[in-house]
Write an enzyme that holds these catalytic residues in place. Sequence first.
Site, PDB file in Angstrom:
ATOM      1  CB  SER A  17      -6.714   4.680   0.771  1.00  0.00           C
ATOM      2  OG  SER A  17      -6.772   4.860   2.268  1.00  0.00           O
ATOM      3  N   GLY A  54      -9.704   4.326   3.634  1.00  0.00           N
ATOM      4  CA  GLY A  54      -9.694   5.295   4.370  1.00  0.00           C
ATOM      5  C   GLY A  54      -9.498   6.804   3.895  1.00  0.00           C
ATOM      6  CG  HIS A 105      -3.926   2.928   2.361  1.00  0.00           C
ATOM      7  ND1 HIS A 105      -4.792   1.922   2.115  1.00  0.00           N
ATOM      8  CD2 HIS A 105      -3.224   2.885   1.132  1.00  0.00           C
ATOM      9  CE1 HIS A 105      -4.515   1.475   0.983  1.00  0.00           C
ATOM     10  NE2 HIS A 105      -3.539   2.247   0.325  1.00  0.00           N
ATOM     11  CE  LYS A 164      -3.667  -2.454   2.251  1.00  0.00           C
ATOM     12  NZ  LYS A 164      -4.665  -2.776   3.695  1.00  0.00           N
TER      13      LYS A 164
END
Length: 125
Positions: free
Chosen positions: A94, A96, A53, A21
Site C-alpha cells: 500500500s 499509504g 487501501h 487491494k
Amino acid sequence: MCAEKLNDVPEVEIEDSGTFKYVLIKVYPGEPSGDHEPSKLIVRGGQKFGPYHGDIYDATLANLQKLGLDSECLGGGRIRHEPEKKELNVYGYSQGFGKADHQLTVSLLKKKYSNYAINWSDEGY
C-alpha cells in the site's frame, strides 16, 4: 466486555473473486486494559469496501467502532482470488500504509480457505 467482542469479528472478509487491494489490521478493545491487551489480526479486501487501501481501512474501522473496538492498520497489498482454480496470491504493498506482512495474511487466509493453494510474494504493486 469489549475483549469478548473480538471473537465476533471475522478474521477474513475478501471478495469472492478477482484482483483487489487488501489491508492487514490489528483489532483491540477500545479501552486500555494493561500490558497484555487482547488483540486479533484481520484481513479485509475488495471493492465492496472501496477502491483504495484507505477506503478499506476506513470502512472497517467504522464497523469496529460500532462494536466499541479500535484498530491500527499494519499495511496492505493486493490479493488475486481465483476460486475456479482454488488459488489465492498475496503480493504488493500500500502506498499509504506500507507493505503488510504477507506471511501473516496468508496464515489467516489458510484458516478460511484451507483447500486452496495460497502463495505470497514481495514483488509487484
